[in-house]
Enzyme design. Structure first.
Site, mmCIF file in Angstrom:
data_model
loop_
_atom_site.group_PDB
_atom_site.id
_atom_site.type_symbol
_atom_site.label_atom_id
_atom_site.label_comp_id
_atom_site.label_asym_id
_atom_site.label_seq_id
_atom_site.Cartn_x
_atom_site.Cartn_y
_atom_site.Cartn_z
ATOM 1 C CB SER A 64 -4.089 -7.967 5.253
ATOM 2 O OG SER A 64 -4.186 -7.226 4.064
ATOM 3 C CB ALA A 65 -3.726 -10.959 0.381
ATOM 4 C CB CYS B 288 -4.682 4.120 6.583
ATOM 5 S SG CYS B 288 -4.352 3.693 8.260
ATOM 6 C CG ASN C 4 0.838 -0.557 11.694
ATOM 7 O OD1 ASN C 4 0.487 -0.837 12.843
ATOM 8 N ND2 ASN C 4 0.420 0.522 11.080
#
Ligand code: PLP
Length: 390
Positions: free
Chosen positions: A201-202, A327, A153
């Site tokens: 994950s959406a 995050c 990511n």
């Protein structure tokens, strides 16, 4: 300054109109509880089943019952790792993962260590790739699970998932991959790639936040991590988030059907950005693999400046980027991913992640590079470090 350019799509994306259309009736018209026996409940369950089937098709799972809905990628990762570890504790208590995983994987592994499991955190090379010989060397008799992410990511490096899965199976070990950043970026075929468990994950693919799924190949056992009303065939209790699940199903369908065209568009815009950047800015390096990487993510270290300061100046110009994974972006700790890739601390701290969406135009890129060049020059003018000397 009214102009807003969002280049933080690896953090989250807008919900597409098609996904919204799919979700909206579930809020106030088809609002039954999927667990109810009456017609409202049956309609809600049929919406959930349709989404399950769309995901099955999108990742080429064999059966739709191999899909379990969760509250997102984090819960899917936790369920995969804790679930398999607990179910196979008698077989062994060793797990292999990598140092560059998302914290949803890393912290699930840390929890297992507290429970007496042992975890090997594989290093990566400077492009962010896990080495297959390293993986082979780390396998033990008591290894039960290997968990390696498909696409990183922060830097976008794509791992050799098929080869890693093959190694795992040669040794009778289960293979999980966090594919949260991979869906819509690379082709995912769980049967062809021999993936046993896969998290998605959406909200990274134009779906809503707070919903995701875990694929678990049938025959593989895992223990639940939530206890309650026995939804999702006892593996994930909690009333089904029907609107979210409907949105996730549609988002996966669109992302997987359109991935070739999406990628082509992203590559054009990413390459244009890099070309313009090279014309206007000096002294930087692009982090991640030179070609085995997502077209959506570009991670760049600008020498001699702090990434946070650059992020703030860009924000003032209406440009949204990130310095690390979503995050952790509020912490000033250097990114664990760049650290694992052996980037010196001062270079890692000057890094910015640009993550593109297909809605970005060349005119947007021109503006971004213009503002970026000004911001970099401004910060270097007050920096004690001479960028050219790094
Ligand atoms: C690779 C990866 N895994 C897991 C997650 C967590 O997903 P979610 O935000 O749906 O919990 C993210 C989100 O940043 C991610 O990028």
């Amino acid at each position: 300054m009214d102009r807003k350019i969002y280049l933080d799509n690896a953090s989250t994306t807008y919900v597409s109109q098609e996904v919204l259309n799919e979700m909206m009736p579930c809020f106030n018209v088809l609002y039954g509880n999927a667990g109810s026996i009456h017609s409202f409940g049956r309609t809600a369950m049929s919406i959930v089943d349709k989404a399950r089937d769309r995901i099955r098709e999108g990742i080429n799972a064999q059966k739709s019952t191999e899909i379990y809905f969760t509250s997102g990628g984090t819960e899917a990762d936790n369920l995969a790792i804790l679930g398999v570890a607990h179910a196979y504790a008698e077989k062994g208590k060793h797990i292999i993962t990598s140092q560059i995983e998302h914290h949803a994987v890393l912290n699930a592994c840390k929890q297992l260590e507290k429970e007496g499991y042992e975890v090997t955190y594989l290093p990566v090379d400077k492009s962010g790739l896990v080495s297959l010989p390293d993986l082979l060397h780390s396998i033990r008799k008591d290894t039960i699970l290997i968990s390696i992410m498909s696409v990183n990511n922060e830097v976008g490096t794509i791992q050799n998932i098929k080869s890693i899965a093959k190694i795992a199976h040669d040794y009778g070990i289960f293979f999980h991959t966090d594919a949260v950043q991979a869906i819509g970026q690379v082709k995912i075929d769980v049967q062809d790639m021999e993936i046993d468990l896969l998290s998605l994950s959406a909200h990274k693919i134009h779906g809503p936040k707070g919903v995701g799924a875990l694929y678990v190949k049938s025959g593989i056992k895992f223990e639940p991590i939530t206890y309650g009303g026995n939804q999702e065939r006892n593996m994930r209790s909690g009333t089904e988030n029907v609107p979210g699940i409907a949105g996730l199903g549609k988002a996966v369908e669109l992302a997987t059907k359109n991935y070739i065209i999406t990628n082509r568009k992203l590559k054009i815009i990413r390459d244009y950005f890099l070309e313009k950047l090279a014309e206007k800015v000096e002294y930087y390096q692009i982090n991640g693999h030179p070609y085995q990487k997502s077209n959506a993510i570009v991670n760049i270290s600008f020498y001699g400046i702090e990434g946070e300061a650059l992020l703030m100046l860009l924000d003032l110009s209406g440009i949204c980027v990130s310095t690390g994974s979503a995050c952790t972006s509020k912490s000033l700790l250097p990114s664990h991913v760049l650290e694992a890739m052996h980037l010196p601390k001062d270079i890692a701290q000057g890094s910015i992640r640009f993550s593109f969406g297909t809605n970005i135009s060349k005119a947007d890129v021109d503006y971004v590079v213009e503002e970026l060049a000004k911001a970099v020059a401004k910060l270097r003018a007050i920096s004690p470090i001479q960028a050219g000397r790094i």
